[in-house]
Every structure is written in structure tokens, then in C-alpha cells.
Design a protein around this motif. Sequence first.
Motif, short mmCIF file in Angstrom:
data_model
loop_
_atom_site.label_atom_id
_atom_site.label_comp_id
_atom_site.label_asym_id
_atom_site.label_seq_id
_atom_site.Cartn_x
_atom_site.Cartn_y
_atom_site.Cartn_z
N GLY A 128 -23.45 6.72 -58.50
CA GLY A 128 -24.71 7.56 -58.09
C GLY A 128 -25.45 8.14 -59.18
O GLY A 128 -26.71 8.95 -59.01
N CYS A 129 -25.09 7.94 -60.60
CA CYS A 129 -25.88 8.24 -61.77
C CYS A 129 -27.22 7.51 -61.89
O CYS A 129 -27.37 6.32 -61.33
N ARG A 130 -28.21 8.25 -61.90
CA ARG A 130 -29.71 7.69 -61.84
C ARG A 130 -29.94 6.90 -62.93
O ARG A 130 -30.51 7.62 -64.17
N TRP A 131 -29.65 5.66 -63.19
CA TRP A 131 -29.92 4.76 -64.42
C TRP A 131 -31.27 4.20 -64.23
O TRP A 131 -31.64 3.53 -63.40
N ASN A 132 -31.86 4.50 -65.29
CA ASN A 132 -33.28 4.05 -65.27
C ASN A 132 -33.37 3.16 -66.72
O ASN A 132 -34.64 2.81 -67.06
N GLY A 133 -32.29 2.45 -67.17
CA GLY A 133 -32.37 1.41 -67.96
C GLY A 133 -32.42 0.21 -67.46
O GLY A 133 -32.69 0.08 -66.23
N GLU A 134 -32.29 -1.04 -68.30
CA GLU A 134 -32.34 -2.26 -67.52
C GLU A 134 -31.28 -2.50 -66.34
O GLU A 134 -30.28 -2.29 -66.32
N PRO A 135 -31.96 -2.98 -65.22
CA PRO A 135 -30.95 -3.01 -63.92
C PRO A 135 -30.28 -4.56 -64.02
O PRO A 135 -30.55 -5.12 -63.09
#
Length: 345
Positions: A128-135
Amino acid sequence: MDDRSWMRLEAEPAEHALPADVAARDPLAGRDIGWVTQMRPFVRHFCRAGGRVLDPFAGLGSTLLAARLEGRDAVGCEIDATRAATIGERFARLGLAPPTVFAASCDTLADGAMPPIDLCLTNVPYFGCRWNGEPVPDQLYGSATYEAHLAGLREVFHRVRDVLAEGAFCIAMAENLRLGDRTLPLAFDLARILGSLFVLQEERVIVYDRAVGPAAPMDARSNRSHEYALIARKRRETVDLAATAALLNALRAEGHRFTVFGSFARWLQDPASVTPADADLQVAPDEAAIDALLQSLARRGFSLRSWSDPVALPLRLDAYRGRHYFRAERIDRAGALVRLDLCFE
Ligand SMILES: C[S@@+](CC[C@H](N)C(=O)[O-])C[C@H]1O[C@@H](n2cnc3c(N)ncnc32)[C@H](O)[C@@H]1O
């Protein structure tokens, strides 16, 4: 490290803290990065001097730095290429040679790519962590469901087991999570995963200072200022051999047909030869016969699993093709374990 079951996290010395400019350019501003101070006692206590520490979720290298500062070799896997590269930069700023870091999930590395490991020490990515690095694929911060997240964690720790030396420890830090209105028992589910791959040993609770406020009546929420260090070990589980032998006789007397093979069969021949970690039974791939055997075990209080999934009875064998075996386990009130693997293919 003393034997207290909880540890208060002391302040991170400025020279080992994540540099502010590194945090500023990180997709999560380094919020998920652990403290070096938190990991050092675990390295000292659980890894032999000069041994090798693996962090399979290496992040920005805090665990790897803790390992190196304690005189151990450091090996990491970090799926995010930018973070993986930044670890070397963090080490260089401290005048340290870079650790070995694979910019990949460790379960995707070729056999033999990773050296043998004396301690696995990590903090896991949270669902659920909002990761906005490379997907990128395999980035567990991108897991669409909690179930997929747990499956991904299992894959990684399964691989860790392959590279860990016999008798070595696998220690993972995790919190249970609050997501929206829901509590997800990530730490407890992770303990279950580790328990299925290793032998669970203990947990330590790590507490840290966080602002405290009043709790509204009937509101269960806390200020979440603790996490668990789940301590597991790669070693053979000890089973109750006499109880296992007695059970096999009782099953035969009931008319069930199977052949005992592997280490338990060798132990039956020569009790001085090996200490079995389970009893392997070969059964014919006959749905009705296996169902009757599983029903009998269920009546005796055994849990039945296929890989980590519960087995539903009556059995539909087709649903388990390709899985090769069913595992039946029971722990009695004295802590004694009986474990059977029923191989049907
Ligand atoms: C909680 S952070 C780890 C922090 C790290 N132990 C530290 O203190 O610097 C989790 C890390 O796992 C990485 N990650 C997620 N899925 C991964 C995978 N399948 N294989 C390797 N790394 C992964 C994320 O990119 C993230 O950097």
C-alpha cells in the motif's frame, strides 16, 4: 545485545544517517529506509565475525552499511536501479568501497549468482506504500493486492533460503499495517511465511519515540511506535520420531496404502543414520484413497496444506496437479511436531 525482548531505538549518529540530499531526490524521500543503528546489534549478534550479510530489499543500503561497519561483507538486492546505484554513492561518501548490489529481485537471479550468506537481515517493503519511482515488474511496492504482496515476499524469502548457510539466521523487520479503515497483519503474515520456510525462533519488539496524544474512548488506534524483528533460522525442524512411527502404524492398520521413503525410511532402517525432518509417503494418485487418508489425518487434528494453501476436503485431486505433495502437520501440547509429506506424483 542482551536478552530483553524489546529494544529502544537510539538516535542515529549524523555520519550514518541518510544524507538529506539523497533523501530529497528519492521517490519516497527515504521514509521507508531503516536506521543503521537499528541493524548493528543484529549483525554483531547473529553473524559470525567476517561473515556475509544479505539484505534482499536493500533500499538505500542502511543494513549493508551496518554490516560493513561491523566488519562483515555486505550483499544486497534492490529492484530499483536508482536506489541500487545510490547505495554505492552512500558508501563512497563515507570513504568505503561499495558493497555487492544486484539491481534485481533475488528470486530472479541465476543459480549461483549470489554467494553463500551467513545472515539475512532486512526490512520488508510495506503493502500500500505509494511508490512513485520506476514501476518495474517485481517491485513489491506495486503489488495490486495484499495476497500478491505476500506471495512476492514468499518468493524472495524462498530464494533467500537457498543461499543461506545451514544454521544461519533470517531476520526480517515489519509492522502490522493500517490501510484505510483496515488493519493488515503484515508482520504476523510474514512470520507465518518465515515459519514455513525456516524455523521460527523469537521476535524482538523495536520501539521508538513518536509523538503521543490522547486516545479517544473506544478508538483502538495507537501511535504505532513499534515494529517486530522476526527471527528465524535455517535448520532442520525436529519431529517426534516415535509419534510419527506410531501414526504410520495406525494408518496402515486402518487400511491406508503408502510407501515410506527418504530420510524417515532410512531412519527406520538405522536410527543412527539420519535425523529426519518429516516422513515422506508415496501414495498412488488415486483421488478416493488419498481423500480417505487425508480425512483420517484431519480427524486426528492435522492441518493439511498444499504448498502454503489449505487443502479442501473432499479432495479434488485435479485442483492440485503439478503440486506433487500434500503436507500434514500437527503440534501437540508438549510442542512435539509430526509432519508427513504425501507425494502423489
Ligand atoms: C523498506 S525498503 C528497504 C530499506 C533498506 N533495508 C534500507 O534500510 O535501506 C524496501 C525496498 O525493497 C525494494 N523492493 C521491492 N520489491 C523488491 C524485490 N522484489 N526485490 C528487491 N527489492 C525490492 C524497494 O524498492 C525498497 O527499496
